[in-house]
Design an enzyme around this catalytic site. Structure first.
Site, PDB file in Angstrom:
ATOM      1  N   ASN A   9       0.878  -1.174   0.000  1.00  0.00           N
ATOM      2  CA  ASN A   9       0.000   0.000   0.000  1.00  0.00           C
ATOM      3  C   ASN A   9       0.911   1.219   0.000  1.00  0.00           C
ATOM      4  O   ASN A   9       1.424   1.633   1.043  1.00  0.00           O
ATOM      5  CB  ASN A   9      -0.903  -0.016   1.235  1.00  0.00           C
ATOM      6  CG  ASN A   9      -1.881   1.147   1.270  1.00  0.00           C
ATOM      7  OD1 ASN A   9      -1.801   2.073   0.460  1.00  0.00           O
ATOM      8  ND2 ASN A   9      -2.808   1.113   2.204  1.00  0.00           N
ATOM      9  N   ARG A  88      -2.391  -2.001  -3.694  1.00  0.00           N
ATOM     10  CA  ARG A  88      -3.595  -1.196  -3.507  1.00  0.00           C
ATOM     11  C   ARG A  88      -3.578  -0.067  -4.530  1.00  0.00           C
ATOM     12  O   ARG A  88      -2.628   0.703  -4.607  1.00  0.00           O
ATOM     13  CB  ARG A  88      -3.648  -0.617  -2.096  1.00  0.00           C
ATOM     14  CG  ARG A  88      -4.907   0.218  -1.850  1.00  0.00           C
ATOM     15  CD  ARG A  88      -4.812   1.021  -0.578  1.00  0.00           C
ATOM     16  NE  ARG A  88      -6.021   1.800  -0.349  1.00  0.00           N
ATOM     17  CZ  ARG A  88      -6.060   2.929   0.321  1.00  0.00           C
ATOM     18  NH1 ARG A  88      -4.950   3.429   0.832  1.00  0.00           N
ATOM     19  NH2 ARG A  88      -7.191   3.571   0.486  1.00  0.00           N
ATOM     20  N   HIS A 177     -12.626   3.068  -0.117  1.00  0.00           N
ATOM     21  CA  HIS A 177     -12.581   2.106   0.999  1.00  0.00           C
ATOM     22  C   HIS A 177     -13.283   0.804   0.621  1.00  0.00           C
ATOM     23  O   HIS A 177     -13.724   0.047   1.493  1.00  0.00           O
ATOM     24  CB  HIS A 177     -13.228   2.662   2.273  1.00  0.00           C
ATOM     25  CG  HIS A 177     -12.515   3.829   2.881  1.00  0.00           C
ATOM     26  ND1 HIS A 177     -13.179   4.861   3.506  1.00  0.00           N
ATOM     27  CD2 HIS A 177     -11.204   4.133   2.966  1.00  0.00           C
ATOM     28  CE1 HIS A 177     -12.321   5.750   3.956  1.00  0.00           C
ATOM     29  NE2 HIS A 177     -11.099   5.338   3.636  1.00  0.00           N
ATOM     30  N   ARG A 238     -10.662  16.067   6.633  1.00  0.00           N
ATOM     31  CA  ARG A 238     -11.492  16.377   5.471  1.00  0.00           C
ATOM     32  C   ARG A 238     -12.875  16.838   5.913  1.00  0.00           C
ATOM     33  O   ARG A 238     -13.450  16.294   6.858  1.00  0.00           O
ATOM     34  CB  ARG A 238     -11.620  15.167   4.556  1.00  0.00           C
ATOM     35  CG  ARG A 238     -10.324  14.746   3.891  1.00  0.00           C
ATOM     36  CD  ARG A 238     -10.506  13.484   3.069  1.00  0.00           C
ATOM     37  NE  ARG A 238      -9.391  12.579   3.291  1.00  0.00           N
ATOM     38  CZ  ARG A 238      -9.408  11.282   2.997  1.00  0.00           C
ATOM     39  NH1 ARG A 238     -10.489  10.742   2.458  1.00  0.00           N
ATOM     40  NH2 ARG A 238      -8.354  10.540   3.226  1.00  0.00           N
ATOM     41  N   GLU A 380      -8.062  -5.143   5.496  1.00  0.00           N
ATOM     42  CA  GLU A 380      -7.927  -4.876   4.069  1.00  0.00           C
ATOM     43  C   GLU A 380      -6.835  -5.728   3.435  1.00  0.00           C
ATOM     44  O   GLU A 380      -6.959  -6.155   2.280  1.00  0.00           O
ATOM     45  CB  GLU A 380      -7.656  -3.388   3.857  1.00  0.00           C
ATOM     46  CG  GLU A 380      -8.849  -2.515   4.233  1.00  0.00           C
ATOM     47  CD  GLU A 380      -8.541  -1.041   4.224  1.00  0.00           C
ATOM     48  OE1 GLU A 380      -8.887  -0.377   3.231  1.00  0.00           O
ATOM     49  OE2 GLU A 380      -7.955  -0.546   5.210  1.00  0.00           O
TER      50      GLU A 380
END
Length: 395
Positions: A9, A88, A177, A238, A380
């Protein structure tokens, strides 16, 4: 015979990695490289219950992966045993609906999609190229954050823009996600002993980045993130949803487009409201009587309840609501405050179960609650390993 796969990742200045046996799903090693591009980059490598670290110059991702390989050479397991590498890929646009073998055309497509994810796709591409150089003789597989949402219905992914403009610039809801939402929704069904295709599910992935999905008997019908990961829930830095007119207003008030981009992505959310992006710090400030933190907390909870209520309406009811990721798994207070506002919709919380620390999937709803509420730790990397295995076995 084991089938270890290396999972990468890659961020702009970091690489997280794991080696997982794709057959028995055991984690054989994991690590984190940070501060790529500096003279004091760090690498932490864990294997067999031991941890090893080093500090050295890593000017780019190629050197970073060379340092990773050196760690494997020194402390194991042997990278020569790796059967495949999974990467990823944050944004697959409308070109990729599932994981796929990486070839030159895939890399080119990721480059063409980079304007949609300028902070994510370029470092991912750098990681792919560096890994292909380090491990040229094994298949490399791209796993896309957006793929899980590739079959969103048009009513959910279409923005009410001029259709020709939207088509020309590939403007639509993509969702993110997806690897986590995929893993968690299937894990929830497995935990309940129910068929995935029988359940109406809402998954709340709450970390520094946060998103929600609505899954109607195996089909994703909505998600909170949109064209970019900025839309939707309040996050660590965010803003989530704002009036689009805010951008034009701030621009007319003297802020540049780049200033506004930085504001909404890096200086808003809980950081902008409470002065801290970590929900543990915000919760501590609330407990200490900080009024700004209290308002920030209430905004965060309000947005979650807003989306859950909307998704229950879209689904026509819900069987299970699942909390996951750093905040979702660890903040009993967030879960409590959200569920307290959902009692009219059939949610009854078991306060003791909610307060209990548990790293395994578990129910936190009261016995007899019309809606089941779960906490399911996301994984993940394991989902990536499963997808790599499936792609490689398909050839």
């Amino acid at each position: 015979m084991s089938k270890p796969v290396l999972l990468l990742n890659a961020g702009s200045s970091s690489i997280k990695y794991q080696v997982i046996d794709a057959d028995d799903e055991e984690v054989l090693a994991k690590g984190l490289i940070q501060r790529i591009g500096s003279d004091e980059a760090t690498i932490e490598h864990e294997v067999g219950g031991e941890s090893f670290d080093d500090v050295s110059p890593m000017p780019d991702h190629t050197v970073a992966l060379e340092q990773m390989a050196a760690m494997f050479d020194a402390h194991g397991p042997a990278l020569s045993n790796v059967r495949a590498v999974g990467h990823r890929a944050v944004h697959g646009g409308d070109r990729f609906s599932s994981a796929c073998l990486i070839d030159d055309s895939v890399v080119q497509a990721l480059e063409e999609l980079s304007p949609l994810a300028p902070l994510h796709n370029p470092p991912g591409i750098a990681g792919i190229r560096a890994a292909q150089k380090a491990l040229p003789d094994v298949p490399h597989v791209a796993i896309f954050d957006t793929a899980f949402f590739a079959d969103l219905p048009a009513e959910a992914y279409t923005y009410a823009l001029d259709a020709d403009v939207a088509e020309q610039h590939k403007v639509r809801r993509y969702g993110f996600h997806g690897t986590s939402h995929n893993f968690v929704s299937h894990a929830a069904a497995e935990f309940l002993g129910r068929d995935y295709s029988d359940l109406k599910q809402i998954v709340c992935h709450l970390g520094n980045g946060a998103s929600m999905s609505a899954i109607d008997r195996g089909h994703v019908v909505d998600t909170s993130m949109g064209l970019t990961p900025l839309e939707g829930l309040v996050m660590g830095t965010r803003s989530g949803d704002v009036d689009p007119g805010l951008i034009f207003y701030l621009n007319r008030e003297g802020l540049s487009v780049d200033d506004i981009d930085t504001l909404l992505n890096k200086k808003s959310g809980m950081l902008g409201l409470a002065g801290a992006s970590d929900m543990r710090d915000v919760e501590a400030a609330v407990d200490g009587g900080d009024e700004k933190a209290r308002v920030a907390w209430d905004v965060y909870i309000h947005r979650l309840v807003h989306y859950i209520g909307a998704y229950i309406a879209i689904l026509g009811g819900v069987d299970v609501i699942t909390f996951t990721a750093g905040v979702g798994e660890n903040s009993a207070t967030v879960r409590r405050d959200v569920c307290a506002r959902l009692t009219a919709l059939g949610v009854t919380l078991d306060e003791d179960a909610n307060a209990e620390r548990n790293k395994e999937p578990h129910s936190i709803s009261a016995q007899g609650s019309p809606v089941t509420v779960l906490v399911v730790p996301t994984n993940e990397e394991l989902q990536m390993a499963r997808e790599v295995k499936a792609v490689v076995e398909q050839g």
